[in-house]
Design a protein around this motif. Structure first.
Motif, PDB file in Angstrom:
ATOM      1  N   THR A 164     -21.683  -3.349  66.823  1.00  0.00           N
ATOM      2  CA  THR A 164     -21.915  -2.754  68.144  1.00  0.00           C
ATOM      3  C   THR A 164     -23.342  -3.002  68.607  1.00  0.00           C
ATOM      4  O   THR A 164     -23.599  -3.242  69.790  1.00  0.00           O
ATOM      5  N   GLU A 165     -24.278  -2.951  67.646  1.00  0.00           N
ATOM      6  CA  GLU A 165     -25.682  -3.185  67.981  1.00  0.00           C
ATOM      7  C   GLU A 165     -26.042  -4.665  67.958  1.00  0.00           C
ATOM      8  O   GLU A 165     -26.877  -5.116  68.738  1.00  0.00           O
ATOM      9  N   THR A 224     -22.028  -8.773  71.184  1.00  0.00           N
ATOM     10  CA  THR A 224     -21.138  -8.419  72.300  1.00  0.00           C
ATOM     11  C   THR A 224     -19.966  -9.391  72.328  1.00  0.00           C
ATOM     12  O   THR A 224     -20.079 -10.544  71.880  1.00  0.00           O
ATOM     13  N   THR A 259     -17.592 -10.762  75.267  1.00  0.00           N
ATOM     14  CA  THR A 259     -17.343 -10.820  76.706  1.00  0.00           C
ATOM     15  C   THR A 259     -16.059 -11.591  76.966  1.00  0.00           C
ATOM     16  O   THR A 259     -15.910 -12.730  76.502  1.00  0.00           O
ATOM     17  N   GLN A 289     -23.496 -13.352  70.613  1.00  0.00           N
ATOM     18  CA  GLN A 289     -22.455 -12.963  71.563  1.00  0.00           C
ATOM     19  C   GLN A 289     -21.250 -13.889  71.415  1.00  0.00           C
ATOM     20  O   GLN A 289     -21.388 -15.058  71.055  1.00  0.00           O
ATOM     21  N   TYR A 333     -17.339  -5.213  68.159  1.00  0.00           N
ATOM     22  CA  TYR A 333     -18.350  -5.701  69.100  1.00  0.00           C
ATOM     23  C   TYR A 333     -18.379  -4.803  70.339  1.00  0.00           C
ATOM     24  O   TYR A 333     -17.362  -4.216  70.726  1.00  0.00           O
ATOM     25  N   ARG A 334     -19.526  -4.738  70.987  1.00  0.00           N
ATOM     26  CA  ARG A 334     -19.600  -4.068  72.289  1.00  0.00           C
ATOM     27  C   ARG A 334     -18.887  -4.962  73.294  1.00  0.00           C
ATOM     28  O   ARG A 334     -19.236  -6.125  73.468  1.00  0.00           O
ATOM     29  N   GLN A 335     -17.866  -4.417  73.943  1.00  0.00           N
ATOM     30  CA  GLN A 335     -17.019  -5.236  74.819  1.00  0.00           C
ATOM     31  C   GLN A 335     -17.503  -5.248  76.268  1.00  0.00           C
ATOM     32  O   GLN A 335     -17.880  -4.209  76.817  1.00  0.00           O
ATOM     33  N   PRO A 376     -19.545  -3.533  81.313  1.00  0.00           N
ATOM     34  CA  PRO A 376     -18.960  -2.877  80.131  1.00  0.00           C
ATOM     35  C   PRO A 376     -17.493  -2.521  80.384  1.00  0.00           C
ATOM     36  O   PRO A 376     -17.111  -2.193  81.509  1.00  0.00           O
TER      37      PRO A 376
END
Length: 715
Positions: free
Chosen positions: A508-509, A512, A514, A677, A701-703, A714
């Motif tokens: 998460t940190e 990402t 995408t 990413q 992952y941060r989506q 986000p």
């Protein structure tokens, strides 16, 4: 007086204690709870298995997914080796790739040996064909070819000019003389992989050691045989590193330790199902039949020189077999061309049903090839017996046995394939014809293959294994082990436990994911590719260091390559333009020089590629890596599932794609310091229910979501 643990709990505790001691003594040691949990499960599993002769032996198999960075080889090696030494048995570690074998042999095992209290020996196991046969080399050195080309494995697929033939002959003479000189001076151990320059496959096959051409203990070169010397070193090792192909190919042959009397680790275990299908498939060549003219001459020559009697008229049977093969060749070619409008291609037989015109000729091939195979084997037994009874004849017998053995695999492929083509049960086999033309020469072959790998592994592998660990970074699909367990033949097995060990990375940190939403639907191939390529090129301009773009087809990669503007020509390195080693070296050199560099690659670049830090800060996934059933085995299995009222897309395609996606996204973050990413241009990943299932199986992952060229938002 030393204490020897006798209970599984005591064995497990001792193995885990060794693991803890080893990792604590490792440079840069970090406490990794996931690694400890894996080592604990390995210890418990291997301790619970009964080895050797037991009336009702206990079995235990652990299936462990260990995310990137867990340190799985350290977790299983130290634990399994300590357990094996205590139980006075051996560890067999099987991998899918040469890269991991080299890592284990040259890095991980030497480090482990240096840090353990008890010494142990480790060795790399290779197939017989990686070693030279000195009997064959003795015959060929100085001539470049054997009497009547007896050791020639294959005829050239294209007609060669006299000059080309002379060049090949000269090359072989030099190669064989060079190898003989190295052996005579003890400067080479007979291992193909230790030659300074790898020989051409066709040149090597003429001198490669083979089971069918070897008289073993009756050979005059047995005591200094490269292969058997390697086998001796293997027998002295407590830890043996092999590969999945060798393990499955040598089941029951005593080449490796008995699986019911050793501890086994299958690393890169997600490859096991595919390897099983490959090992148990069968094919017969219908285009090159000249070897059948040589077979009777060879058998008669061997029998005459050793005063042996051939029980049947080999010449007549060979002639009959060649006639029916020629007839089958014409029928097969008509069938293929009838469905491909005269072009080459593949014809799969629906539902595994052999066309009626092929029934009789295939039955004849089966009967005649099997009869010849038995006659050849009987003659070989007689040759070995003479070598055993009269050592003065050993050299001649070894040469003559090699003559016979060079032809044995051809007969075996005819007999085995014909029998499979005639077989038809509740679960059909995949059966097909393949026609390929190359430089005016036609290659025509018939194939048969079981289509469910789990059944094969259950019957031939897991029936023998007592204690094993199957591990990989990608064993789950959509967050579940179900698909892998089914494919690997472990589903419903009460002796199997599963464990998912998450990566220590903070996805998460650190990263990402995408998803770019294109206007075109991915199913609209041309429109989608055009739009995706346009967006990809825009994103390539943003690359500052290293990146990797993964494509689902060569055509898609070609479209992107051809669309590259001049400013990006030097930035992009395309798979196939150079060898993999040189391509990666160029990529690393550019990044180290402060220049941007992007690798364009296909599936093989989506797995096993380790590019930490700046070498890969972005992974571009140009389309979800769906592999719709296109291979004959996949098509046959999908057809069978549909016939049974089941959905192959849901059962096979989605889970297989999810595993590939897990591998592809895994190229992004390789260390705890990485920042990277993943950009995927396939909106189905967020919009379709199956896409969201796949997302659920990926690292957290941060989506983000991006509409075309707009800024990412986000989710």
């Amino acid at each position: 007086m030393s204490f020897t643990p006798s209970t599984p709990a005591a064995l497990s505790a001792l193995a885990l204690q060794t693991f803890e001691q080893v990792v604590r003594s490792s440079p840069g040691f970090k406490i990794r709870s996931g690694q400890h949990a894996m080592a604990e499960r390995v210890a418990e599993t291997l301790a619970a298995a009964d080895l050797g002769d037991q009336a009702a032996p206990a079995k235990a198999i652990a299936v462990i997914q260990a995310g990137t960075g867990v340190g799985k080889s350290a977790a299983y090696l130290s634990t399994a080796v300590a357990m094996a030494l205590e139980r006075k048995t051996r560890v067999l570690v099987s991998t899918a790739t040469v890269a991991l074998q080299e890592q284990l042999i040259h890095k991980d095992l030497p480090v482990l040996a240096a840090s353990m209290d008890k010494p142990f020996v480790f060795a790399l196991a290779k197939g017989r064909g990686r070693y030279v046969c000195k009997v064959k080399l003795d015959r060929l050195a100085g001539t470049g070819s054997g009497e009547e080309d007896l050791f020639e494995e294959d005829f050239p697929a294209v007609a060669l000019s006299t000059a080309s033939q002379e060049a090949i002959e000269e090359r072989r003479i030099q190669l064989y003389d060079h190898m003989a000189t190295l052996l005579a001076g003890n400067k080479w151990d007979g291992d193909r992989d230790t030659l300074a320059q790898a020989p051409e496959p066709s040149d090597w096959s003429a001198v490669a050691a083979e089971r069918h051409t070897c008289t073993a203990r009756h050979c005059p070169r047995y005591k200094d045989c490269s292969y058997y010397n390697a086998r001796t070193r293997l027998a002295e090792a407590q830890v043996i590193v092999a590969n999945h192909d060798l393990v499955l190919a040598t089941l029951g042959l005593k080449t490796l330790p008995d699986l019911d009397n050793c501890l086994v680790v299958f690393d890169e275990g997600h490859h096991l199902p595919a390897v099983a299908l490959d090992q148990f498939s069968s094919a017969m060549d219908l285009s090159n039949l000249r070897w059948l003219d040589k077979l009777p001459r060879t058998m008669q020559d061997v029998a005459k020189r050793l005063h042996l009697h051939l029980g049947e008229d080999i010449t007549t049977v060979c002639s009959q077999l060649k006639t029916v093969l020629t007839q089958t060749q014409r029928l097969a070619l008509d069938l293929v061309h009838g469905t491909t409008e005269g072009a080459d291609g593949t014809l799969r037989f629906a539902h595994g049903v052999l066309p009626e015109p092929l029934h009789e000729p295939i039955a004849q091939i089966s009967a005649q090839a099997t009869g010849l195979q038995k006659a050849l084997e009987a003659l070989g037994v007689d040759v070995k017996a003479i070598a055993k009874e009269d050592p003065s004849m050993a050299a001649l017998c070894a040469q003559l046995y090699a003559k016979l053995g060079a032809l044995a695999p051809r007969l075996a492929s005819l007999s085995g394939t014909a029998q499979l083509l005639l077989e038809h049960g509740e679960q059909p086999l995949a059966k097909w014809l393949q026609a390929e033309s190359e430089n005016g020469y036609l290659n025509l072959s018939a194939h048969a293959c079981p289509m469910v790998p789990g059944d094969l592994l259950r019957q031939f592998l897991w029936s023998q294994v007592r204690g094993a660990v199957v591990t990989s970074a990608s064993l789950t699909s959509c967050g579940s082990f179900d698909y892998f367990l089914q494919e690997a033949g472990l589903s419903g097995n009460p002796n199997v436990s599963t464990l998912e060990v998450s990566s220590p990375f903070d996805y998460t940190e650190q990263g990402t994911l995408t998803v770019v939403h294109t206007r075109a639907e991915p199913k609209q191939a041309d429109a989608y590719t055009a739009e995706m390529v346009e967006l990809l090129i825009r994103d390539l301009d943003e690359v500052q260091h290293g990146a990797l773009a993964l494509f689902t087809s060569r055509a898609q990669m070609r479209a992107a390559t051809q669309a590259l503007p001049t400013r990006l020509m030097d930035t992009v390195l395309v798979q196939g333009s150079l060898s993999r080693t040189r391509l990666l070296a160029s990529h690393m050199a550019r990044v180290e020089a402060g220049l941007p560099s992007v690798l364009f690659g296909l599936q093989s670049f989506g797995e096993g590629l380790d590019l930490p830090g700046k070498l890969c800060e972005t992974v571009f996934i140009c389309k979800l890596p769906f592999a719709p059933p296109s291979e004959p085995v996949d098509e046959a299995r999908a057809e069978w599932l549909r016939k049974m009222g089941r959905d192959p897309f849901s059962e096979l395609v989605i889970p297989a794609t999810a595993i590939k996606l897990l591998q592809w996204t895994g190229r992004a973050i390789r260390t705890e310091e990485d920042r990277a990413q993943v950009i995927c241009y396939d909106k189905r990943l967020q919009l379709q229910p199956y896409g969201r299932r796949m997302l659920g199986g990926l690292p957290p992952y941060r989506q983000l979501r991006r509409q075309g060229r707009e800024a990412a938002q986000p989710v």
